[in-house]
Design a protein around this motif. Structure first.
Motif, PDB file in Angstrom:
ATOM      1  N   SER A   2       6.553  -1.674  -6.092  1.00  0.00           N
ATOM      2  CA  SER A   2       5.656  -2.244  -5.077  1.00  0.00           C
ATOM      3  C   SER A   2       5.625  -1.361  -3.830  1.00  0.00           C
ATOM      4  N   GLN A   3       6.777  -0.763  -3.463  1.00  0.00           N
ATOM      5  CA  GLN A   3       6.806   0.128  -2.297  1.00  0.00           C
ATOM      6  C   GLN A   3       5.992   1.399  -2.554  1.00  0.00           C
ATOM      7  N   VAL A   4       6.049   1.892  -3.767  1.00  0.00           N
ATOM      8  CA  VAL A   4       5.303   3.113  -4.118  1.00  0.00           C
ATOM      9  C   VAL A   4       3.814   2.831  -4.103  1.00  0.00           C
ATOM     10  N   SER A   5       3.397   1.682  -4.699  1.00  0.00           N
ATOM     11  CA  SER A   5       1.970   1.359  -4.732  1.00  0.00           C
ATOM     12  C   SER A   5       1.442   1.081  -3.318  1.00  0.00           C
ATOM     13  N   GLN A   6       2.259   0.427  -2.493  1.00  0.00           N
ATOM     14  CA  GLN A   6       1.843   0.136  -1.124  1.00  0.00           C
ATOM     15  C   GLN A   6       1.726   1.453  -0.322  1.00  0.00           C
ATOM     16  N   GLY A   7       2.651   2.367  -0.493  1.00  0.00           N
ATOM     17  CA  GLY A   7       2.605   3.664   0.199  1.00  0.00           C
ATOM     18  C   GLY A   7       1.407   4.484  -0.238  1.00  0.00           C
ATOM     19  N   LYS A   8       1.120   4.398  -1.582  1.00  0.00           N
ATOM     20  CA  LYS A   8      -0.027   5.128  -2.114  1.00  0.00           C
ATOM     21  C   LYS A   8      -1.318   4.590  -1.527  1.00  0.00           C
ATOM     22  N   LYS A   9      -1.422   3.276  -1.387  1.00  0.00           N
ATOM     23  CA  LYS A   9      -2.610   2.638  -0.840  1.00  0.00           C
ATOM     24  C   LYS A   9      -2.809   3.063   0.617  1.00  0.00           C
ATOM     25  N   GLN A  10      -1.725   3.059   1.408  1.00  0.00           N
ATOM     26  CA  GLN A  10      -1.820   3.463   2.808  1.00  0.00           C
ATOM     27  C   GLN A  10      -2.214   4.941   2.928  1.00  0.00           C
ATOM     28  N   LEU A  11      -1.667   5.745   2.045  1.00  0.00           N
ATOM     29  CA  LEU A  11      -1.991   7.170   2.068  1.00  0.00           C
ATOM     30  C   LEU A  11      -3.460   7.403   1.768  1.00  0.00           C
ATOM     31  N   LEU A  12      -3.996   6.715   0.773  1.00  0.00           N
ATOM     32  CA  LEU A  12      -5.406   6.898   0.428  1.00  0.00           C
ATOM     33  C   LEU A  12      -6.334   6.409   1.550  1.00  0.00           C
ATOM     34  N   GLU A  70      -7.868  10.546   8.027  1.00  0.00           N
ATOM     35  CA  GLU A  70      -7.528  10.560   9.444  1.00  0.00           C
ATOM     36  C   GLU A  70      -6.349  11.478   9.725  1.00  0.00           C
ATOM     37  N   LEU A  71      -5.423  11.545   8.818  1.00  0.00           N
ATOM     38  CA  LEU A  71      -4.253  12.399   9.016  1.00  0.00           C
ATOM     39  C   LEU A  71      -4.651  13.864   9.169  1.00  0.00           C
ATOM     40  N   PHE A  72      -5.504  14.309   8.270  1.00  0.00           N
ATOM     41  CA  PHE A  72      -5.895  15.712   8.294  1.00  0.00           C
ATOM     42  C   PHE A  72      -6.909  16.015   9.398  1.00  0.00           C
ATOM     43  N   SER A  73      -7.758  15.074   9.702  1.00  0.00           N
ATOM     44  CA  SER A  73      -8.766  15.317  10.731  1.00  0.00           C
ATOM     45  C   SER A  73      -8.191  15.214  12.137  1.00  0.00           C
ATOM     46  N   LYS A  74      -7.154  14.411  12.354  1.00  0.00           N
ATOM     47  CA  LYS A  74      -6.569  14.297  13.686  1.00  0.00           C
ATOM     48  C   LYS A  74      -5.997  15.634  14.135  1.00  0.00           C
ATOM     49  N   GLY A  75      -5.290  16.291  13.273  1.00  0.00           N
ATOM     50  CA  GLY A  75      -4.729  17.598  13.622  1.00  0.00           C
ATOM     51  C   GLY A  75      -5.833  18.601  13.908  1.00  0.00           C
ATOM     52  N   LYS A  76      -6.880  18.563  13.144  1.00  0.00           N
ATOM     53  CA  LYS A  76      -8.000  19.471  13.325  1.00  0.00           C
ATOM     54  C   LYS A  76      -8.739  19.143  14.614  1.00  0.00           C
TER      55      LYS A  76
END
Length: 187
Positions: free
Chosen positions: A7-17, A22-28
């Motif tokens: 459940s922790q892996v699926s929840q982390g995967k969902k948050q990542l997707l 936003e993660l990559f565009s914020k740095g840019k």
């Protein structure tokens, strides 16, 4: 090593997707923003320099003679280099540093003799001056005499030696028929 539940892996995967874009565009975005601010600061600095140069030019450029332009160059200006000042004035840097060579003593004596002969005979040009100077024992070429006369601003006064009617157009000359010319026809 840490163990994660499914459940922790699926929840982390969902948050990542969801937040990956936003993660990559914020740095840019922050990089782009920093670059934009740096570029903006550079442009404001350039605008300030150009305004200062323009004010300096407006103050300085009231003449166009090379000698006067040389006087406008300020060797001790805190922000404008001499090279940039010359470029703004349209003046070669070599002109700014040019030192005229002094006139030789022999040339000054010849110029004094030309003055004396010219005062005696203002109709004499460079050809006559060569003859006068040769009689004084000064061998000189006609070209040299002409250059010295130009330097002193002396010109032969040839036109005063001839009557004005000789200088007019041939079609305007009237031939004397023995009778006075008739008055123009009036209606």
């Amino acid at each position: 090593m840490m163990r994660c539940t499914q459940s922790q892996v699926s929840q982390g995967k969902k948050q990542l997707l969801e937040g990956a874009s936003e993660l990559f565009s914020k740095g840019k975005k922050t990089k782009d923003k920093e670059e934009g601010q740096a570029k903006e600061a550079e442009l404001f600095q350039q605008i300030g320099r150009l305004q200062m140069e323009l004010e300096w030019l407006k103050k300085s450029l009231s003449c166009s003679d090379a000698r006067e332009l040389c006087k406008l160059a300020d060797h001790d200006h805190p922000e404008l280099s001499v090279s940039r000042q010359c470029a703004l004035l349209g003046l070669p840097r070599s002109t700014l540093y040019y030192q005229p060579t002094p006139i030789r003593e022999s040339t000054l004596r010849i110029m004094a003799r030309i003055d004396a002969h010219y005062l005696e005979d203002p109709c004499s040009g460079s050809r006559w001056m060569v003859g006068y100077l040769a009689r004084d024992g000064i061998p000189i070429s006609r070209d040299h005499v002409r250059n010295l006369m130009q330097r002193k601003g002396i010109r032969a006064n040839h036109l005063s030696a001839f009557p004005a009617w000789l200088m007019s157009e041939p079609s305007q000359l009237q031939i004397w028929s023995g009778q006075p010319p008739s008055p123009p026809f009036r209606s």
